[in-house]
Scaffold this motif. Structure first.
Motif, mmCIF file in Angstrom:
data_model
loop_
_atom_site.group_PDB
_atom_site.id
_atom_site.type_symbol
_atom_site.label_atom_id
_atom_site.label_comp_id
_atom_site.label_asym_id
_atom_site.label_seq_id
_atom_site.Cartn_x
_atom_site.Cartn_y
_atom_site.Cartn_z
ATOM 1 N N VAL A 132 44.468 24.556 -28.518
ATOM 2 C CA VAL A 132 45.341 24.849 -27.297
ATOM 3 C C VAL A 132 46.115 23.568 -26.892
ATOM 4 C CG1 VAL A 132 43.262 23.969 -25.774
ATOM 5 C CG2 VAL A 132 45.049 25.517 -24.986
ATOM 6 N N SER A 133 45.653 22.308 -27.706
ATOM 7 C CA SER A 133 46.512 21.192 -27.256
ATOM 8 C C SER A 133 47.878 21.008 -27.963
ATOM 9 C CB SER A 133 45.740 19.912 -27.840
ATOM 10 O OG SER A 133 45.622 20.022 -29.124
ATOM 11 N N GLU A 134 48.057 22.135 -28.984
ATOM 12 C CA GLU A 134 49.394 22.142 -29.757
ATOM 13 C C GLU A 134 50.369 22.951 -28.908
ATOM 14 O OE1 GLU A 134 48.656 23.157 -33.928
ATOM 15 O OE2 GLU A 134 46.608 22.692 -34.049
ATOM 16 N N ILE A 135 49.852 23.686 -27.720
ATOM 17 C CA ILE A 135 51.071 24.423 -27.087
ATOM 18 C C ILE A 135 51.604 23.850 -25.997
ATOM 19 C CG2 ILE A 135 51.238 26.575 -25.854
ATOM 20 C CD1 ILE A 135 50.171 27.028 -28.924
ATOM 21 N N PRO A 136 52.781 23.431 -26.014
ATOM 22 C CA PRO A 136 53.579 22.725 -24.838
ATOM 23 C C PRO A 136 53.313 23.542 -23.485
ATOM 24 C CG PRO A 136 55.146 23.411 -26.742
ATOM 25 C CD PRO A 136 53.791 24.146 -26.997
ATOM 26 N N ALA A 137 52.448 22.854 -22.676
ATOM 27 C CA ALA A 137 52.162 23.481 -21.297
ATOM 28 C C ALA A 137 53.175 23.876 -20.512
ATOM 29 C CB ALA A 137 51.239 22.451 -20.596
ATOM 30 N N GLY A 138 54.421 23.341 -20.588
ATOM 31 C CA GLY A 138 55.386 23.693 -19.728
ATOM 32 C C GLY A 138 56.459 24.957 -20.194
ATOM 33 N N ASP A 139 56.212 25.435 -21.561
ATOM 34 C CA ASP A 139 56.690 26.605 -22.103
ATOM 35 C C ASP A 139 56.365 27.821 -21.760
ATOM 36 O OD1 ASP A 139 58.797 27.594 -23.888
ATOM 37 O OD2 ASP A 139 57.426 27.847 -25.208
ATOM 38 N N VAL A 140 54.940 27.696 -21.392
ATOM 39 C CA VAL A 140 54.014 29.002 -21.297
ATOM 40 C C VAL A 140 54.071 29.564 -19.769
ATOM 41 C CG1 VAL A 140 51.846 29.979 -21.341
ATOM 42 C CG2 VAL A 140 52.489 28.439 -22.976
ATOM 43 N N ASP A 141 54.546 30.966 -19.644
ATOM 44 C CA ASP A 141 54.594 31.542 -18.228
ATOM 45 C C ASP A 141 53.468 32.734 -18.128
ATOM 46 O OD1 ASP A 141 55.994 33.167 -19.682
ATOM 47 O OD2 ASP A 141 57.561 33.233 -18.947
ATOM 48 N N ALA A 142 52.654 32.874 -19.135
ATOM 49 C CA ALA A 142 51.832 33.847 -19.062
ATOM 50 C C ALA A 142 50.512 33.540 -19.817
ATOM 51 C CB ALA A 142 51.976 35.382 -19.317
ATOM 52 N N VAL A 143 49.190 33.403 -19.358
ATOM 53 C CA VAL A 143 48.118 33.098 -20.348
ATOM 54 C C VAL A 143 47.004 34.100 -19.965
ATOM 55 C CG1 VAL A 143 45.995 31.629 -20.668
ATOM 56 C CG2 VAL A 143 48.513 30.723 -19.982
ATOM 57 N N ILE A 144 46.594 34.701 -21.319
ATOM 58 C CA ILE A 144 45.218 35.592 -21.234
ATOM 59 C C ILE A 144 44.171 35.320 -21.741
ATOM 60 C CG2 ILE A 144 44.703 38.116 -21.670
ATOM 61 C CD1 ILE A 144 47.949 38.907 -21.514
ATOM 62 N N THR A 145 43.438 34.943 -21.158
ATOM 63 C CA THR A 145 41.948 34.560 -21.783
ATOM 64 C C THR A 145 41.083 35.668 -22.418
ATOM 65 O OG1 THR A 145 40.934 34.243 -19.595
ATOM 66 C CG2 THR A 145 41.792 32.327 -20.730
ATOM 67 N N LEU A 146 40.304 35.698 -23.197
ATOM 68 C CA LEU A 146 39.486 37.081 -23.996
ATOM 69 C C LEU A 146 38.155 36.688 -24.146
ATOM 70 C CD1 LEU A 146 42.514 37.660 -26.606
ATOM 71 C CD2 LEU A 146 41.981 38.896 -24.534
ATOM 72 N N CYS A 147 37.690 35.521 -23.705
ATOM 73 C CA CYS A 147 36.269 35.180 -23.773
ATOM 74 C C CYS A 147 35.376 36.115 -23.306
ATOM 75 C CB CYS A 147 35.973 33.925 -23.847
ATOM 76 S SG CYS A 147 36.959 32.702 -24.916
ATOM 77 N N ALA A 148 34.110 36.610 -23.600
ATOM 78 C CA ALA A 148 33.248 37.196 -22.927
ATOM 79 C C ALA A 148 32.013 36.680 -22.703
ATOM 80 C CB ALA A 148 33.011 38.921 -23.491
ATOM 81 N N GLU A 149 31.519 35.963 -24.144
ATOM 82 C CA GLU A 149 30.141 35.442 -24.196
ATOM 83 C C GLU A 149 30.445 33.893 -23.833
ATOM 84 O OE1 GLU A 149 31.671 36.758 -26.612
ATOM 85 O OE2 GLU A 149 30.648 38.937 -26.933
#
Length: 298
Positions: A81-98
């Protein structure tokens, strides 16, 4: 009141995100499935990424589950996740359950779709693959709401203009089809548009009394809707109108489809010399490609 996933998906669709990021821990299964499906459905110009807090490696069952529905994951890999430029993303979907999903510190619309980890399911390969299929199909159901498929009947097919060539090349490259010689001599391209977006293409490349049928391409989200057949029929009509004797093509994946359309497999060496001298025959298509012929005129 907590929103349902459908309400969240509809809200995200309405926001028209330009970069959607899928997050889980290992970035090997759920988020990779989501990335592949979203890439196949998202309009051109929408960036799709996935990442994890403890990245591992792309799970081979994810690759197989995506391939079963016609999605090529060859360009995907696990990343932090540290490789993704924070300012460039406008939607985040998290998928973890456990597990605890990685936090996203940038400004973005956030959705949480907790789904079971298919990599942790089953005792046999068959059971694990089935778990991946179940997560895949649930993600396809949800992402179909975020990125709805246009009605193929509303797509307009027309002769391409010179200004369409960059978009044609981009579509061909996205589908791993030869694009280096687009705009070559004797080529007539037809394009399919959904609104302002170019979603399909096909070309006739004339060589004497024969022609090479090439660059039949449909945006992934519109595949299996009949658009490919409509583009082919447009090219076939043009070939008949211009007195073409026979059509030739090379394909690595679609020989059965073209056989149903009336083409027959031939030895590559038996193609007319002028066709065999084309850039596509000489350099762009691998030796493993199937050569096919359709005689349409006297």
């Amino acid at each position: 009141m907590t929103e349902t996933w459908r309400e969240e998906a509809e809200r995200l669709r309405a926001s028209a995100p330009r970069h959607v990021l899928f997050l889980c821990v290992a970035n090997s299964a759920r988020s990779q499935l989501a990335e592949g499906i979203a890439r196949a459905r998202a309009p051109a110009g929408v960036r799709i990424s996935s990442a994890g807090s403890q990245p591992g490696t792309l799970n081979p069952f994810a690759v197989k589950a995506l391939a079963e529905v016609g999605i090529d994951s060859s360009g995907q890999f696990s990343k932090s996740v540290s490789e993704i430029p924070a300012g460039d993303v406008d939607a985040v979907i998290t998928l973890c359950a456990e597990e605890v999903c990685p936090a996203w510190l940038g400004k973005a619309t956030r959705l949480h779709w907790g789904l079971p980890d298919p990599a942790a399911a089953g005792a046999t390969d068959a059971e694990r693959l089935q778990a991946f299929r179940q997560v895949r199909d649930e993600l396809r159901r949800r992402l179909a709401v975020v990125f709805p498929q246009p009605d193929a009947s509303l797509v307009h097919i027309e002769v391409a203009s010179p200004g369409d060539l960059p978009a044609i090349r981009a579509l061909l490259e996205r589908l791993h089809l030869p694009a280096a010689d687009v705009s070559g001599a004797g080529q007539t391209f037809f394009v399919a548009r959904s609104g302002d977006e170019l979603v399909g293409a096909v070309a006739l490349e004339r060589h004497g009394e024969d022609a090479l049928l090439r660059s039949l391409a449909v945006a992934p989200r519109l595949q299996s809707t009949g658009l490919g057949k409509a583009l082919y029929l447009q090219a076939l009509a043009e070939a008949g109108r211009t007195g073409t004797r026979a059509l030739y093509l090379l394909t690595t994946t679609a020989a059965p489809w073209f056989e149903e359309a009336g083409f027959r497999r031939i030895d590559r060496a038996s193609a007319p010399a002028v066709v065999a001298g084309s850039e596509e025959f000489r350099a762009l298509c691998p030796a493993s490609a199937v050569c096919m012929e359709l005689v349409i005129g006297g």
